[in-house]
Scaffold this motif. Structure first.
Motif, PDB file in Angstrom:
ATOM      1  N   THR A  43       0.823  -1.205   0.000  1.00  0.00           N
ATOM      2  CA  THR A  43       0.000   0.000   0.000  1.00  0.00           C
ATOM      3  C   THR A  43       0.861   1.262   0.000  1.00  0.00           C
ATOM      4  OG1 THR A  43      -1.353  -1.303   1.529  1.00  0.00           O
ATOM      5  CG2 THR A  43      -2.044   0.975   1.099  1.00  0.00           C
ATOM      6  N   MET A  45       0.909   5.784  -0.432  1.00  0.00           N
ATOM      7  CA  MET A  45       0.142   6.891   0.107  1.00  0.00           C
ATOM      8  C   MET A  45      -1.014   7.324  -0.800  1.00  0.00           C
ATOM      9  SD  MET A  45       1.091   7.595   3.113  1.00  0.00           S
ATOM     10  CE  MET A  45       2.462   7.141   4.190  1.00  0.00           C
ATOM     11  N   ALA A  48      -3.669   5.033   0.311  1.00  0.00           N
ATOM     12  CA  ALA A  48      -4.117   5.437   1.640  1.00  0.00           C
ATOM     13  C   ALA A  48      -5.045   6.638   1.568  1.00  0.00           C
ATOM     14  CB  ALA A  48      -2.915   5.742   2.536  1.00  0.00           C
ATOM     15  N   ASP A 106      -2.111  -2.649   6.646  1.00  0.00           N
ATOM     16  CA  ASP A 106      -1.782  -1.232   6.511  1.00  0.00           C
ATOM     17  C   ASP A 106      -3.001  -0.353   6.810  1.00  0.00           C
ATOM     18  OD1 ASP A 106       0.804  -1.886   5.832  1.00  0.00           O
ATOM     19  OD2 ASP A 106       0.504  -1.650   3.676  1.00  0.00           O
ATOM     20  N   LEU A 110      -4.084   2.395   9.993  1.00  0.00           N
ATOM     21  CA  LEU A 110      -4.603   3.757   9.812  1.00  0.00           C
ATOM     22  C   LEU A 110      -6.030   3.888  10.333  1.00  0.00           C
ATOM     23  CD1 LEU A 110      -3.254   4.578   6.224  1.00  0.00           C
ATOM     24  CD2 LEU A 110      -2.250   5.191   8.443  1.00  0.00           C
ATOM     25  N   VAL A 288       3.025   2.965   2.971  1.00  0.00           N
ATOM     26  CA  VAL A 288       2.430   3.158   4.297  1.00  0.00           C
ATOM     27  C   VAL A 288       3.224   2.385   5.338  1.00  0.00           C
ATOM     28  CG1 VAL A 288       0.391   2.664   5.696  1.00  0.00           C
ATOM     29  CG2 VAL A 288       0.123   3.629   3.401  1.00  0.00           C
ATOM     30  N   THR A 291       6.404   4.145   6.344  1.00  0.00           N
ATOM     31  CA  THR A 291       6.152   5.386   7.080  1.00  0.00           C
ATOM     32  C   THR A 291       5.664   5.100   8.487  1.00  0.00           C
ATOM     33  OG1 THR A 291       5.570   6.382   4.943  1.00  0.00           O
ATOM     34  CG2 THR A 291       5.031   7.647   6.908  1.00  0.00           C
ATOM     35  N   GLY A 297       0.055   6.215  13.084  1.00  0.00           N
ATOM     36  CA  GLY A 297      -0.998   6.162  12.077  1.00  0.00           C
ATOM     37  C   GLY A 297      -1.857   7.409  12.100  1.00  0.00           C
ATOM     38  N   ILE A 300      -0.146  10.204  10.108  1.00  0.00           N
ATOM     39  CA  ILE A 300      -0.277   9.959   8.665  1.00  0.00           C
ATOM     40  C   ILE A 300      -1.681  10.330   8.205  1.00  0.00           C
ATOM     41  CG2 ILE A 300      -0.249   8.193   6.863  1.00  0.00           C
ATOM     42  CD1 ILE A 300       1.851   6.703   8.582  1.00  0.00           C
TER      43      ILE A 300
END
Length: 407
Positions: A43, A45, A48, A106, A110, A288, A291, A297, A300
């Motif tokens: 995954t 960004m 995301a 992932d 988040l 993701v 990061t 999370g 982000i």
């Protein structure tokens, strides 16, 4: 359903090009379909951002008291998967399973609410075959050498969603995986519904011989199976408008006779990095998973949602870091000790935040209101005010934005 003011939900509808009032057709259940990933990498960004936006839509719809039936597909058979499997020497289905698990992990990190239904294309092929057969019977499709194509000439509205000229559509279809020069096509814009078997590829039996479904028919079948012939919202990235979503409309409406196939089309703008759209094909990815090793999370989530979903933006490597101080202030605010003075009431800010999200998912405005509420609560705590109710109201605000720090 939270107490307080209620504002009508308004969404930009790509089909009409305007912001319109939104409510589910039946007044009770939002039928939401979002195009999912093709699992041949992890995954990034751009992914995301798309799924966070629809997570916010899911949350604000539930806030309004509506049930949300959210279907997000997995395109687990595709040219890209087969190509990657050959490159790494791994069976295509095992590779897909591995990346599906990573994708889910992932998004869980988040705090994205899981879809109601998470179907795989390979599990729904019988319905795809049924739809294709009907399109052939109605003259909206034709067969050549084991391939089945949709006849774009059968749909006079083809191109209505993308608003592109014919030449633009031909160019885009070539850039995005189709072959306008295929000599078996009646028209360069005709698209594959069924692809004849190729050496070394997995196949399924069909009335036209062994093969596998085209990309567009997969989403039509899964949307209609789980949500019916007409859905409330169909979403995805902006780059899916043509040819994917345009073709979905044509084949779905030709099959069902119901128009529009989706009442609202919602598209998320592209996330750029290093001067180009972040994409697997270009390799300019910020993952993701990587990061999350450096940032929470929540940070982000706050960084991505600090950009409005219809505005393209360039991802900056220090972006999540810039949001960590707000995460820390929120953590302090929801655990701050209260006094016995006059109580703080954050209900007006909470209702403004909900109204911002209801106004075409204005997450930048909502985040600013959340930050203002945290500062107000911390100040009230220092001054000895009673803040028990305000802490709960701040948690409600954080929940609408999908944060874990305010739980």
């Amino acid at each position: 359903m939270l107490e307080g003011a209620r504002e009508a939900v308004r969404l930009f509808n790509s089909l009409t090009g305007t912001i319109e009032p939104f409510a589910p057709l039946d007044g009770r259940t939002v039928r939401l379909y979002v195009c999912g990933v093709t699992p041949y990498d992890t995954t990034h960004m751009g992914h995301a951002m798309t799924y966070l936006v629809f997570d916010i839509l899911n949350r604000i719809c539930q806030y309004h008291g509506w049930r949300v039936k959210y279907v997000q597909n997995i395109t687990d058979i595709d040219d890209d998967i087969l190509r990657k499997a050959r490159q790494v020497g791994e069976p295509w289905d095992r590779l897909g399973d591995r990346y599906i698990r990573q994708f889910q992990e992932d998004l869980n990190a988040l705090n994205v609410l899981f879809p109601s239904v998470f179907p795989r294309a390979t599990e729904e092929i019988p319905l795809m075959i049924e739809i294709i057969q009907k399109l052939l019977e109605r003259g909206a499709a034709y067969m050549r050498d084991g391939n089945v194509y949709f006849r774009v000439a059968s749909d006079p509205d083809y191109g209505h969603l993308c608003r592109c000229s014919r030449d633009e559509m031909i160019r885009l279809s070539a850039e995005r995986g189709a072959d306008p020069q295929d000599p078996r096509k009646e028209d360069p814009l005709d698209f594959l519904l069924w692809q004849a078997a190729q050496p070394g590829e997995p196949t399924w039996d069909s009335p036209w011989g062994p093969g596998r479904p085209g990309w567009h028919i997969e989403c039509s079948a899964m949307a209609m199976k789980y949500l019916g012939p007409q859905i409330d919202v169909h979403g995805g990235g902006y780059d899916l408008i043509y040819p994917h979503h345009e073709s979905e409309i044509a084949q779905s409406e030709s099959y069902t006779g119901t128009s529009p196939f989706a009442r609202f089309w919602v598209h998320v703008a592209m996330v750029e990095y290093e001067g180009a759209k972040m994409s697997k094909s270009l390799g300019n990815l910020v993952l993701v998973r990587d990061t999350l090793r450096r940032h929470t999370g929540d940070a982000i989530r706050l960084y991505l949602l600090s950009h409005h979903y219809r505005t393209p933006f360039a991802y900056e490597d220090d972006g999540p870091a810039r949001c960590e101080p707000l995460v820390q202030r929120l953590r302090e605010a929801v655990t701050a000790p209260g006094g016995s003075g006059s109580p703080l009431d954050l209900a007006p800010l909470r209702d403004q935040l909900a109204a911002a999200l209801a106004d075409d998912l204005d997450t930048p405005r909502a985040i600013q209101l959340l930050a203002d509420a945290a500062e107000r609560l911390l100040r009230a705590a220092r001054e000895g005010q009673a803040i028990e109710q305000a802490r709960e109201q701040l948690r409600e605000m954080g929940s609408l934005l999908g944060l874990t720090v305010t739980r």
